[in-house]
Design an enzyme around this catalytic site. Structure first.
Site, PDB file in Angstrom:
ATOM      1  N   LYS A  73     -37.947   6.895 -21.930  1.00 27.93           N
ATOM      2  CA  LYS A  73     -39.053   6.321 -21.144  1.00 27.93           C
ATOM      3  C   LYS A  73     -39.782   5.168 -21.829  1.00 27.93           C
ATOM      4  CE  LYS A  73     -38.914   7.743 -17.780  1.00 27.93           C
ATOM      5  NZ  LYS A  73     -37.797   7.407 -16.860  1.00 27.93           N
ATOM      6  N   HIS A 101     -30.437   7.417 -26.702  1.00 24.84           N
ATOM      7  CA  HIS A 101     -31.805   7.782 -27.101  1.00 24.84           C
ATOM      8  C   HIS A 101     -31.788   8.439 -28.478  1.00 24.84           C
ATOM      9  CE1 HIS A 101     -33.510   6.697 -23.328  1.00 24.84           C
ATOM     10  NE2 HIS A 101     -33.143   7.742 -22.643  1.00 24.84           N
ATOM     11  N   SER A 159     -45.251   8.531 -19.075  1.00 25.36           N
ATOM     12  CA  SER A 159     -44.033   8.199 -18.340  1.00 25.36           C
ATOM     13  C   SER A 159     -43.022   9.350 -18.429  1.00 25.36           C
ATOM     14  CB  SER A 159     -43.435   6.908 -18.910  1.00 25.36           C
ATOM     15  OG  SER A 159     -42.308   6.533 -18.181  1.00 25.36           O
TER      16      SER A 159
HETATM   17  P1  A3P Z   1     -43.593   4.172 -16.081  1.00 24.74           P
HETATM   18  O1  A3P Z   1     -43.210   5.596 -15.853  1.00 24.74           O
HETATM   19  O2  A3P Z   1     -44.797   4.058 -16.985  1.00 24.74           O
HETATM   20  O3  A3P Z   1     -43.754   3.383 -14.843  1.00 24.74           O
HETATM   21  P2  A3P Z   1     -36.740   4.201 -19.187  1.00 24.74           P
HETATM   22  O4  A3P Z   1     -35.936   3.175 -18.494  1.00 24.74           O
HETATM   23  O5  A3P Z   1     -36.598   4.223 -20.666  1.00 24.74           O
HETATM   24  O6  A3P Z   1     -36.549   5.537 -18.548  1.00 24.74           O
HETATM   25  O7  A3P Z   1     -38.277   3.792 -18.993  1.00 24.74           O
HETATM   26  C1  A3P Z   1     -38.904   3.960 -17.781  1.00 24.74           C
HETATM   27  C2  A3P Z   1     -40.232   3.254 -17.801  1.00 24.74           C
HETATM   28  O8  A3P Z   1     -40.019   1.822 -17.833  1.00 24.74           O
HETATM   29  C3  A3P Z   1     -41.031   3.545 -16.545  1.00 24.74           C
HETATM   30  O9  A3P Z   1     -42.415   3.486 -16.917  1.00 24.74           O
HETATM   31  C4  A3P Z   1     -40.618   2.373 -15.662  1.00 24.74           C
HETATM   32  O10 A3P Z   1     -41.470   2.125 -14.573  1.00 24.74           O
HETATM   33  C5  A3P Z   1     -40.652   1.251 -16.689  1.00 24.74           C
HETATM   34  N1  A3P Z   1     -39.929   0.049 -16.247  1.00 24.74           N
HETATM   35  C6  A3P Z   1     -38.703  -0.033 -15.711  1.00 24.74           C
HETATM   36  N2  A3P Z   1     -38.414  -1.304 -15.357  1.00 24.74           N
HETATM   37  C7  A3P Z   1     -39.496  -2.043 -15.685  1.00 24.74           C
HETATM   38  C8  A3P Z   1     -39.831  -3.435 -15.561  1.00 24.74           C
HETATM   39  N3  A3P Z   1     -38.988  -4.309 -15.026  1.00 24.74           N
HETATM   40  N4  A3P Z   1     -41.043  -3.841 -16.006  1.00 24.74           N
HETATM   41  C9  A3P Z   1     -41.901  -2.968 -16.557  1.00 24.74           C
HETATM   42  N5  A3P Z   1     -41.651  -1.647 -16.700  1.00 24.74           N
HETATM   43  C10 A3P Z   1     -40.465  -1.180 -16.266  1.00 24.74           C
END
Ligand code: A3P
Length: 304
Positions: free
Chosen positions: A56, A117, A147
């Site tokens: 996340k 990860h 998140s």
């Molecule tokens: P939030 O839950 O705070 O919205 P991962 O890809 O490692 O699972 O991370 C997910 C997090 O990255 C989520 O955070 C998601 O919304 C955010 N995320 C994904 N794409 C994004 C983007 N283009 N810009 C900003 N945040 C992004």
């Protein structure tokens, strides 16, 4: 069968929340156990690129940026498959009939980009033997916690998060999948100058995506035109990615990603922890954080 067909044919009965298992001193959700011995023996190729993050921290965002850079900003090419097929998740095994990360990697033509990860010490040795490039992305612990909590709520194969209070305590104790956030970000930071590791921050990417995308392109040896960089900035904005079916997770059936609870691309901001932490939780967190981070010079921003 199409990707969507395969997903839909997942046996609903086989879907259940994973337990955490301890392997080599780190907690992982059970599916990681299935190919763990093979993951440890994984043979990296010299031009493999590893995208490593704590869960996340902005993995999917970075994956999409990398794929666009490697394809010279050609957004159509990046529509060829969902992000989890283009840049497979090395140590994870999806519910049957889906394949394992290792099987997906084996199906890729080099040069390959791979997601993990894993904490630094558990990355297969061959990545270091082959001197592979690694992009590590770290996100401030408070937003990362929030998140992760929402993701575990909506992803029905993840361990049960419990209430926010319960998850908060588990997170700071490192009793979550892929272990302690503190150990993860600190060890990768400590190793970054000993290998070809580009260490990035989610907060920097939010603050100035163009600057960070240029950094990634330079690291990958890609000399892109300013228009191409602008295109990549545009395609990887939160709003654009949220409507892009190849990255937004809406292809995953509701019995795995329960979108009535939360969405995979949820808010994408810095500072959402303020909407979740009570004053008492914030005080407890800050005290614990100072102790845990006292042996590192690593600094995070909790707001922009
Ligand atoms: P939030 O839950 O705070 O919205 P991962 O890809 O490692 O699972 O991370 C997910 C997090 O990255 C989520 O955070 C998601 O919304 C955010 N995320 C994904 N794409 C994004 C983007 N283009 N810009 C900003 N945040 C992004």
């Amino acid at each position: 069968m199409s990707e969507e067909g395969v997903l839909k044919s997942c046996n609903v009965e086989s879907i259940r929340r994973a337990e955490l298992v301890l392997m080599d001193g780190v907690l992982f959700p059970e599916p990681v156990q299935k190919t763990w011995d093979q993951v440890k023996r994984f043979q990296a190729l010299p031009d493999d690129l590893l995208i490593a993050t704590y869960p996340k921290a902005g993995t999917t965002w970075t994956q999409e940026i990398v794929d666009l850079i490697l394809n010279d900003g050609d957004a159509d090419k990046c529509q060829r498959a969902p992000i989890y097929d283009r840049i497979p998740f090395m140590e994870y095994v999806e519910p049957p009939p889906l394949s394992s990360g290792l099987q997906q990697i084996a199906a890729l033509k080099p040069p390959r980009a791979i997601k993990t990860h894993l904490p630094f010490q558990l990355v297969p040795q061959s990545f270091w033997e082959q001197n592979c490039k690694v992009i590590y992305v770290a996100r401030n612990a408070k937003d990362n916690l929030v998140s992760y909590y929402h993701f575990e709520r909506m992803c029905l194969v993840e361990p049960e998060p419990g209430t926010f209070e319960e998850f908060f305590m588990k997170f700071i104790a490192g009793r979550v999948g892929w272990g302690s956030w503190y150990d993860h970000v600190k060890e990768w930071w400590a190793q970054k100058d000993k290998h070809r590791i580009l260490y990035l921050f989610y907060e920097d990417m939010k603050e100035d995506p163009e600057r960070e995308i240029k950094k990634i392109a330079r690291f990958l040896g890609k000399d892109l035109q300013p228009e191409t960089i602008s295109k990549i900035v545009h395609h990887t904005s939160f709003d654009k990615m949220k409507e892009n079916p190849m990255v937004n997770g809406l292809d995953i059936p509701d019995f795995i990603f329960d979108t009535s609870v939360s969405t995979f691309l949820r808010k994408g901001v810095v500072g959402d922890w303020k909407n979740h932490f009570s004053v008492a939780q914030n005080e407890l967190f800050n005290k614990h954080y100072l102790q845990k981070m006292s042996d590192s010079c690593l600094q995070f921003r909790f707001q922009l």
